[in-house]
Design an enzyme around this catalytic site. Sequence first.
Site, mmCIF file in Angstrom:
data_model
loop_
_atom_site.group_PDB
_atom_site.id
_atom_site.type_symbol
_atom_site.label_atom_id
_atom_site.label_comp_id
_atom_site.label_asym_id
_atom_site.label_seq_id
_atom_site.Cartn_x
_atom_site.Cartn_y
_atom_site.Cartn_z
ATOM 1 N N ASN A 126 0.872 -1.180 0.000
ATOM 2 C CA ASN A 126 0.000 0.000 0.000
ATOM 3 C C ASN A 126 0.906 1.227 0.000
ATOM 4 O O ASN A 126 1.515 1.543 1.022
ATOM 5 C CB ASN A 126 -0.888 -0.027 1.250
ATOM 6 N N TRP A 127 0.986 1.877 -1.147
ATOM 7 C CA TRP A 127 1.902 3.029 -1.245
ATOM 8 C C TRP A 127 1.321 4.287 -0.601
ATOM 9 O O TRP A 127 2.018 5.298 -0.506
ATOM 10 C CB TRP A 127 2.225 3.297 -2.724
ATOM 11 N N LYS A 128 0.049 4.239 -0.215
ATOM 12 C CA LYS A 128 -0.613 5.427 0.372
ATOM 13 C C LYS A 128 -0.403 6.625 -0.546
ATOM 14 O O LYS A 128 -0.360 6.454 -1.760
ATOM 15 C CB LYS A 128 -0.086 5.694 1.785
ATOM 16 N N SER A 141 3.522 -2.218 10.284
ATOM 17 C CA SER A 141 4.979 -2.184 10.446
ATOM 18 C C SER A 141 5.655 -3.508 10.105
ATOM 19 O O SER A 141 6.646 -3.884 10.751
ATOM 20 C CB SER A 141 5.344 -1.713 11.859
ATOM 21 N N HIS A 177 -9.434 0.999 4.787
ATOM 22 C CA HIS A 177 -8.171 1.163 5.511
ATOM 23 C C HIS A 177 -8.420 2.099 6.699
ATOM 24 O O HIS A 177 -9.209 3.043 6.605
ATOM 25 C CB HIS A 177 -7.110 1.748 4.567
ATOM 26 N N GLY A 237 2.418 2.219 10.564
ATOM 27 C CA GLY A 237 3.333 3.352 10.366
ATOM 28 C C GLY A 237 4.031 3.808 11.641
ATOM 29 O O GLY A 237 4.630 4.873 11.672
ATOM 30 N N GLY A 289 2.833 -1.159 4.199
ATOM 31 C CA GLY A 289 2.880 0.259 3.824
ATOM 32 C C GLY A 289 4.302 0.680 3.519
ATOM 33 O O GLY A 289 4.822 0.477 2.424
ATOM 34 N N GLY A 290 4.969 1.251 4.522
ATOM 35 C CA GLY A 290 6.309 1.822 4.353
ATOM 36 C C GLY A 290 7.294 0.929 3.609
ATOM 37 O O GLY A 290 7.983 1.386 2.684
ATOM 38 N N GLU A 343 -6.861 4.490 7.824
ATOM 39 C CA GLU A 343 -6.640 5.918 7.533
ATOM 40 C C GLU A 343 -7.866 6.518 6.854
ATOM 41 O O GLU A 343 -8.177 7.695 7.037
ATOM 42 C CB GLU A 343 -5.364 6.093 6.686
ATOM 43 N N GLU A 378 -5.304 -5.081 10.628
ATOM 44 C CA GLU A 378 -4.276 -4.070 10.829
ATOM 45 C C GLU A 378 -4.556 -3.299 12.123
ATOM 46 O O GLU A 378 -5.376 -2.373 12.129
ATOM 47 C CB GLU A 378 -4.264 -3.077 9.670
HETATM 48 C C1 PEP Z 1 -0.647 0.011 5.856
HETATM 49 O O1 PEP Z 1 -0.582 1.087 5.301
HETATM 50 O O2 PEP Z 1 -1.616 -0.696 5.658
HETATM 51 C C2 PEP Z 1 0.457 -0.394 6.735
HETATM 52 C C3 PEP Z 1 0.390 -1.546 7.340
HETATM 53 O O3 PEP Z 1 1.498 0.499 6.869
HETATM 54 P P1 PEP Z 1 2.934 0.197 7.547
HETATM 55 O O4 PEP Z 1 3.433 -1.106 6.967
HETATM 56 O O5 PEP Z 1 3.794 1.356 7.131
HETATM 57 O O6 PEP Z 1 2.723 0.114 9.005
#
Ligand code: PEP
Length: 255
Positions: free
Chosen positions: A13-15, A214, A99, A175, A235-236, A101, A169
């Site tokens: 997930n590049w957000k 994470s 998600h 994040g 994500g990251g 967010e 999640e």
């Molecule tokens: C996400 O955006 O769904 C996520 C899990 O981010 P991260 O891996 O950066 O915690």
Amino acid sequence: MESGMVRPLIAGNWKMNGLSSACETIAEVAKGLEQYSDAADCLICPPATLLSKVTETAKGSRLKTGAQDCHSAASGAHTGDVSAEMIADLGASYVIIGHSERRADHGETSEIVAAKTEAAFRAGLTPIICIGETLEEREAGRTIEVVSEQLAGSIPASAFGKAFVVAYEPVWAIGTGKVASTGQVGEVHDKVREILGERFPGQADQTPILYGGSMKPDNAAELLAVENVDGGLIGGASLKAEDFLAIYAACVSAK
Ligand code: PEP
């Protein structure tokens, strides 16, 4: 990792990250996948602005593409929104829905998430339905209650017989660099599998349940080895081809 019929999935997930130059990362991931077993699916969900270019770049490779959200309607007066049909029209095959967010920043309720999930099915996309508790809810001992409610409200009855993915999640792990323990992850994933089994008999062992929060190359193997964890939503660490491929490698070897 589930040893049944579930096909694992590593999803990025590049957000709201990436300009057109980021397609170099897509090409790198697409090429890098060739060195690993194809025992798991691999997906990247870039921002909507890049979806066309990313899908074109990934064409012919094992890398799949998807969007990060969709509107519940097929078309109409919804300025700034993108429909599931528009996503499918680009050749993408997945869409992340609900998600945390989006639940937090855009007030998306489980009812809205269920309507968007219906839209994904209508357009032939595979929805990745996200659920997860906040830190406050976990500390109040409400994790299982919260994720059970989100699961019940976010997955429409029409999901019966259709392909979909659930991503657990924990909001406090997204994040933040804080990772849920294998015990915490296992407890929720077991419960999700049980609920899916009750609601969609015969289908639960084909529905991937991803962990997100994470996940990095150095903790992926441990998380992916947990029973009923069928992959990750990342994500990251999905922004760097090398890290994302290392997580994919951990997934195929945990199988
Ligand atoms: C996400 O955006 O769904 C996520 C899990 O981010 P991260 O891996 O950066 O915690």
